[in-house]
Design a protein around this motif. Structure first.
Motif: not given
Ligand code: CDP
Ligand code: CDP
Length: 224
Positions: A205-210
Motif C-alpha cells: 500500500x501507499x501508506x506502507x511504502x511511505x
C-alpha cells in the motif's frame, strides 16, 4: 536535526510521486517532481511545433520560465504564468516526453536546475536519474518498482477517471515502450543506483511504502 535529501527513482506508475509527496509532507520537506519539468518542456515543444528539433528543445529549456508550486498535496506547474498542471499529463505529452528527455543539452539544463533546488537540503525528489546523476550523494536513495500489469492498471484508473478513453492493453503497451526508451537511452538511463533500496510496490500500500521510507529516514538521521 539535519534536513536530509531523499532521491526516489523508478518507472511510470510505481508510485513515486504519490509516495514522495506524502513523505515530504510528513517530514516538512519540499517535494520536487522532476518528471513535471521534462513534461513542461515536452508540452511547450508540442505547442511550438518543434518536437523533432533537438536544438530548439534545448533552447526552450534554457528560456523556460517554469515554476513548480506545491499546493494542497498537488504540484502546480506554470510556464510564463500559464497553468499547465493538467495539460502536461495528457497521453500525447506522455508519449513525447521520453523522446524529449533524450536531448543531452536539455538534460544538462535540468541537472543544474535540480541540483540547485536540492542545495538547501530537506528535499524529496523523484524521477529517473535522481540517485544516479542529479543527487549521487543523496542521504537516502529509493528505487520503486511494480509489475507492468499493476502499473498500467493504476494509470488506467487515473486516466479513465479523468474521462480519457484508452484500453488497458493499449496503456500497458505504451508504458512498456516508455520504460524501454527510458532504460535504453544513452544519457542518464533509468537504472537503480547501486546503493539504492529497492521497494516493490506491486502488493504494497501507499501508506506502507511511505512508512518504510520514513523508517529509513529515522535510521539515517540517527546516524548523522
Ligand atoms: O509520472 P510518470 O512516472 O508517468 O512520469 P514522470 O515522472 O512524469 O516522467 C515523465 C518522463 O520524463 C519519463 O518517462 C522520462 O522520460 C522523463 N524523465 C526523465 O528522463 N528524467 C527524470 N528525472 C524525470 C523524468
Ligand atoms: O509517479 P509514478 O508514476 O511512479 O506513480 P504515481 O503517479 O505516484 O502513482 C500512480 C497511481 O498508482 C496513483 O493513482 C497512486 O494512487 C496509485 N498507487 C497505488 O495504488 N499503490 C501504490 N502503492 C502506489 C501508487
Amino acid at each position: 536535526m539535519k534536513r536530509l535529501n531523499i532521491a526516489i527513482d523508478g518507472p511510470a506508475g510505481a508510485g513515486k510521486s504519490t509516495v514522495a509527496k506524502l513523505t515530504a509532507q510528513k517530514l516538512g520537506y519540499t517535494y520536487i517532481d522532476t518528471g513535471a519539468m521534462y513534461r513542461a518542456v515536452a508540452w511547450q515543444a508540442l505547442k511550438k511545433g518543434v518536437e523533432h528539433d533537438n536544438r530548439a528543445i534545448a533552447e526552450l529549456a534554457c528560456n523556460l520560465d517554469l515554476k513548480l508550486t506545491n499546493i494542497d498535496n498537488k504540484t502546480n506547474v506554470t510556464v510564463a504564468g500559464h497553468d499547465i498542471t493538467e495539460a502536461i499529463r495528457t497521453p500525447e505529452v506522455s508519449r513525447l516526453v521520453p523522446k524529449v528527455a533524450q536531448v543531452g543539452e536539455l538534460r544538462e539544463v535540468m541537472l543544474k536546475l535540480q541540483q540547485d533546488m536540492a542545495k538547501p537540503g530537506g528535499v524529496v525528489m523523484d524521477g529517473r536519474d535522481i540517485g544516479t546523476r542529479v543527487l549521487p550523494h543523496a542521504d537516502i536513495k529509493v528505487f520503486l518498482t511494480a509489475s507492468i500489469a499493476e502499473r498500467a492498471r493504476r494509470r488506467w484508473q487515473e486516466l479513465t477517471a479523468k474521462g480519457y478513453s484508452i484500453s488497458l492493453a493499449e496503456l500497458e503497451a505504451e508504458i512498456a515502450c516508455r520504460d524501454k526508451e527510458d532504460c535504453e537511452r544513452e544519457i542518464a538511463p533509468l537504472v537503480a543506483a547501486p546503493d539504492a533500496i529497492n521497494i516493490d510496490t506491486t502488493n504494497l500500500s501507499i501508506d506502507a511504502t511511505v512508512a518504510s521510507i520514513l523508517e529509513l529516514h529515522r535510521e539515517k538521521q540517527a546516524s548523522v
